[in-house]
Design a protein around this motif. Structure first.
Motif, PDB file in Angstrom:
ATOM      1  N   GLY A  44       0.765  -1.327  -0.033  1.00 12.15           N
ATOM      2  CA  GLY A  44       0.037   0.127  -0.136  1.00 12.15           C
ATOM      3  C   GLY A  44       0.821   1.083   0.029  1.00 12.15           C
ATOM      4  O   GLY A  44       0.367   2.190   0.460  1.00 12.15           O
ATOM      5  N   LYS A  45       2.135   1.080  -0.428  1.00 11.80           N
ATOM      6  CA  LYS A  45       2.915   2.538  -0.893  1.00 11.80           C
ATOM      7  C   LYS A  45       3.297   3.123  -2.018  1.00 11.80           C
ATOM      8  O   LYS A  45       4.154   3.442  -2.281  1.00 11.80           O
ATOM      9  N   SER A  46       1.959   3.046  -2.908  1.00 11.72           N
ATOM     10  CA  SER A  46       2.256   3.417  -4.409  1.00 11.72           C
ATOM     11  C   SER A  46       2.731   4.887  -4.330  1.00 11.72           C
ATOM     12  O   SER A  46       3.191   5.407  -5.201  1.00 11.72           O
ATOM     13  N   THR A  47       2.193   5.666  -3.390  1.00 10.25           N
ATOM     14  CA  THR A  47       2.596   7.154  -3.234  1.00 10.25           C
ATOM     15  C   THR A  47       4.132   7.364  -3.023  1.00 10.25           C
ATOM     16  O   THR A  47       4.595   8.399  -3.348  1.00 10.25           O
ATOM     17  N   GLU A  48       4.572   6.199  -2.359  1.00 13.00           N
ATOM     18  CA  GLU A  48       6.003   6.370  -2.195  1.00 13.00           C
ATOM     19  C   GLU A  48       7.032   5.918  -3.601  1.00 13.00           C
ATOM     20  O   GLU A  48       8.251   6.228  -3.478  1.00 13.00           O
ATOM     21  N   MET A  49       6.265   5.519  -4.607  1.00  9.52           N
ATOM     22  CA  MET A  49       7.039   5.041  -5.639  1.00  9.52           C
ATOM     23  C   MET A  49       7.491   5.870  -6.547  1.00  9.52           C
ATOM     24  O   MET A  49       6.399   7.010  -7.047  1.00  9.52           O
ATOM     25  N   SER A  50       8.335   6.070  -7.119  1.00  9.81           N
ATOM     26  CA  SER A  50       9.053   7.034  -8.151  1.00  9.81           C
ATOM     27  C   SER A  50       9.080   6.522  -9.713  1.00  9.81           C
ATOM     28  O   SER A  50       9.759   7.316 -10.138  1.00  9.81           O
ATOM     29  N   TYR A  51       8.787   5.286  -9.697  1.00 14.21           N
ATOM     30  CA  TYR A  51       9.011   4.884 -11.143  1.00 14.21           C
ATOM     31  C   TYR A  51       7.889   4.942 -12.028  1.00 14.21           C
ATOM     32  O   TYR A  51       6.728   5.033 -11.751  1.00 14.21           O
ATOM     33  N   SER A  52       8.295   5.504 -13.265  1.00 14.01           N
ATOM     34  CA  SER A  52       7.335   5.770 -14.041  1.00 14.01           C
ATOM     35  C   SER A  52       7.029   4.785 -15.147  1.00 14.01           C
ATOM     36  O   SER A  52       7.662   3.652 -15.236  1.00 14.01           O
ATOM     37  N   VAL A  53       5.854   4.893 -16.075  1.00 12.98           N
ATOM     38  CA  VAL A  53       5.630   3.746 -16.880  1.00 12.98           C
ATOM     39  C   VAL A  53       6.699   3.565 -17.834  1.00 12.98           C
ATOM     40  O   VAL A  53       7.144   2.415 -18.213  1.00 12.98           O
ATOM     41  N   ALA A  54       7.506   4.525 -18.268  1.00 17.05           N
ATOM     42  CA  ALA A  54       8.777   4.470 -18.973  1.00 17.05           C
ATOM     43  C   ALA A  54       9.964   3.558 -18.381  1.00 17.05           C
ATOM     44  O   ALA A  54      10.545   2.831 -19.017  1.00 17.05           O
ATOM     45  N   ASP A  55       9.880   3.829 -17.093  1.00 16.23           N
ATOM     46  CA  ASP A  55      10.904   3.027 -16.345  1.00 16.23           C
ATOM     47  C   ASP A  55      10.602   1.526 -16.468  1.00 16.23           C
ATOM     48  O   ASP A  55      11.685   0.692 -16.365  1.00 16.23           O
ATOM     49  N   MET A  56       9.269   1.454 -16.094  1.00 10.86           N
ATOM     50  CA  MET A  56       8.871  -0.090 -16.130  1.00 10.86           C
ATOM     51  C   MET A  56       9.006  -0.723 -17.584  1.00 10.86           C
ATOM     52  O   MET A  56       9.509  -1.792 -17.551  1.00 10.86           O
ATOM     53  N   PHE A  57       8.535   0.142 -18.575  1.00 10.33           N
ATOM     54  CA  PHE A  57       8.791  -0.444 -20.047  1.00 10.33           C
ATOM     55  C   PHE A  57      10.041  -0.691 -20.349  1.00 10.33           C
ATOM     56  O   PHE A  57      10.299  -1.895 -20.949  1.00 10.33           O
ATOM     57  N   PHE A  58      11.127  -0.019 -20.193  1.00 11.32           N
ATOM     58  CA  PHE A  58      12.468  -0.028 -20.609  1.00 11.32           C
ATOM     59  C   PHE A  58      13.360  -0.809 -19.387  1.00 11.32           C
ATOM     60  O   PHE A  58      14.306  -1.611 -19.919  1.00 11.32           O
ATOM     61  N   GLY A  59      12.735  -1.025 -18.134  1.00 12.82           N
ATOM     62  CA  GLY A  59      13.350  -1.795 -17.303  1.00 12.82           C
ATOM     63  C   GLY A  59      14.351  -1.151 -16.270  1.00 12.82           C
ATOM     64  O   GLY A  59      15.377  -1.918 -15.589  1.00 12.82           O
ATOM     65  N   PHE A  60      14.282   0.056 -15.921  1.00 11.20           N
ATOM     66  CA  PHE A  60      15.046   0.768 -15.030  1.00 11.20           C
ATOM     67  C   PHE A  60      14.426   0.546 -13.593  1.00 11.20           C
ATOM     68  O   PHE A  60      14.272   1.731 -12.924  1.00 11.20           O
ATOM     69  N   ILE A  61      14.317  -0.711 -13.287  1.00 14.81           N
ATOM     70  CA  ILE A  61      13.459  -0.947 -11.812  1.00 14.81           C
ATOM     71  C   ILE A  61      14.216  -2.174 -11.399  1.00 14.81           C
ATOM     72  O   ILE A  61      14.620  -2.845 -12.020  1.00 14.81           O
ATOM     73  N   PRO A  62      14.124  -2.315  -9.977  1.00 14.55           N
ATOM     74  CA  PRO A  62      14.833  -3.460  -9.248  1.00 14.55           C
ATOM     75  C   PRO A  62      13.599  -4.643  -9.553  1.00 14.55           C
ATOM     76  O   PRO A  62      12.455  -4.799 -10.086  1.00 14.55           O
TER      77      PRO A  62
END
Length: 422
Positions: free
Chosen positions: A231-249
């Motif tokens: 339930g911490k989505s407000t603390e998440m700083s990843y964008s859709v582009a980050d998710m699509f290209f893979g810049f996420i843990p």
């Protein structure tokens, strides 16, 4: 040429002896087999098991290379974040640097080496004991395993899991082509249930970031699904582009959706993987995600529910996070453990996507459900094929029963049968 001749001489020397499968395997791995068929019915094709496995590995190599860079990038990004410096991912900026590659290679390549060394050692051992040829099936499994585990998985733990997965997941069923469960997923399931603290949480996805930052509470390497599950989505700083290209843990090879998509297209083009399974799995995931979005919009689930964040997550974005895309492209399409009939592949893939999102939402302790969903459908794949085949048989029997066929010269066939004959 001398190496090839020496291997051929060793094959001949040990022919019929206990160690023959080992030398044959090394020779076949490096060179094309030097044996030809001289009699009997056979089909001449350019494909064989080794070429098929090599094609899948080629589709995995870009994902592996990106995973190496991302492991290094996430490490340094977490260290910077702990020191108050926020990195903005840039593919041709601070991402493709030698520091990221060296750090990533230092952590990822040992996983690959241990996976192959331990897995092939078990394969060779079983081949020598049972007196059969070493099969190429583990070439792909050995690459998949390090791509579906956290980057800091202890090497001894991975070795234990590989032994379990190869022996229990494949060899006890008769080896390559006989297993009912995907060996790589069997290894992943073993790791999760035997060592859960190393497979989930916010301290396993970023290499040594906590230690380098100077304290256990200095940073958090939580994944997108982890943020949503807590339930911490407000603390998440990843964008859709980050998710699509893979810049996420995440696990080593599961983050870059675009590279996974390109790998899937390559496998479809080379006719190695089934497009029916991929498409139906995507549809199943979208349908389940859309149902949850509708439930939230209708007010059935409120913000006080622990399921709210994952249910409210935009339905199509489920494909961009976690291992869903990776599992659909590289795991669900396994020709051995998946459905074999064309209609069965549609059902098989749809339920994989549908159940994956279902597990994500209703099991907050394990928000990634694609691997469990695929293993579940591995078990049901023969049942799906059975009912598809029985349905076709019953349909044809009913058609034949309704058709009027006269003996002798065949005159008087029903219009339906005449149409089918034409």
């Amino acid at each position: 040429m001398s190496l090839k001749n020496n291997l051929h001489n060793l094959k001949e020397k040990y022919k019929g002896k206990k160690m023959a499968p080992a030398f044959n395997a090394i020779h076949t791995f490096l060179y094309a087999p030097n044996e030809t068929t001289h009699s009997g019915s056979h089909v001449r094709v350019v494909d064989d098991l080794k070429r098929t496995m090599n094609t899948v590995i080629m589709a995995l190599v870009p994902v592996l290379i990106f995973g190496i860079f991302n492991a290094g990038y996430q490490h340094y990004a977490a260290v910077d974040a702990a020191n108050g410096v926020i990195r903005q991912a840039s593919l041709f900026g601070n991402f493709l640097t030698w520091d990221n590659f060296i750090m990533g290679a230092w952590t990822v390549l040992p996983l690959v080496i241990v996976s192959y060394v331990v897995g092939l050692a078990v394969e060779f051992l079983f081949a020598v004991i049972k007196g059969h040829e070493v099969e190429e099936g583990y070439l792909v499994t050995g690459m998949l395993v390090p791509l579906i585990v956290p980057v800091d998985t202890p090497l001894w733990m991975l070795a234990v899991a590989v032994v379990f997965g190869v022996v229990i997941g494949k060899e006890v069923f008769g080896g390559t082509g006989m297993n009912i469960l995907n060996p790589a997923l069997t290894i992943r399931a073993f790791l999760f249930f035997a060592y859960p603290t190393w497979m989930s949480g916010d301290k396993v996805w970023v290499h040594q970031a906590v230690e380098r930052a100077g304290g256990p509470d200095a940073i958090s390497g939580e994944t997108v699904l982890g943020f949503l599950a807590q339930g911490k989505s407000t603390e998440m700083s990843y964008s859709v582009a980050d998710m699509f290209f893979g810049f996420i843990p995440g696990s080593v090879g599961e983050t870059s959706t675009i590279l996974i998509l390109l790998g899937g297209l390559f496998l479809i083009y080379s006719k190695i993987a089934s497009w029916r399974i991929m498409v139906s799995a995507v549809v199943g995931a979208l349908v389940m995600g859309l149902i949850f979005n509708v439930v939230v919009d209708a007010g059935v689930i409120t913000e006080t529910s622990k399921f709210y964040e994952l249910m409210n997550f935009t339905f199509w974005q489920h494909l961009l996070v976690g291992g869903l895309a990776f599992g659909i492209v590289y795991m669900a399409t396994d020709p051995v453990t998946g459905a074999q009939t064309n209609k069965g592949k549609w059902y098989y893939g749809f339920f994989i996507g549908f159940i994956s999102v279902l597990i994500r939402v209703f099991n907050p302790a394990y928000p990634e459900g694609v691997f469990l969903a695929i293993l579940l459908m591995n078990v049901f794949a023969p049942t799906i094929d059975h009912y598809v085949i029985r349905g076709n048989v019953n349909k044809r029997l009913k058609r034949a029963k309704n058709a009027t066929i006269l003996p002798s010269d065949g005159q008087g066939k029903s219009e339906e049968l005449k149409a089918e004959t034409v």
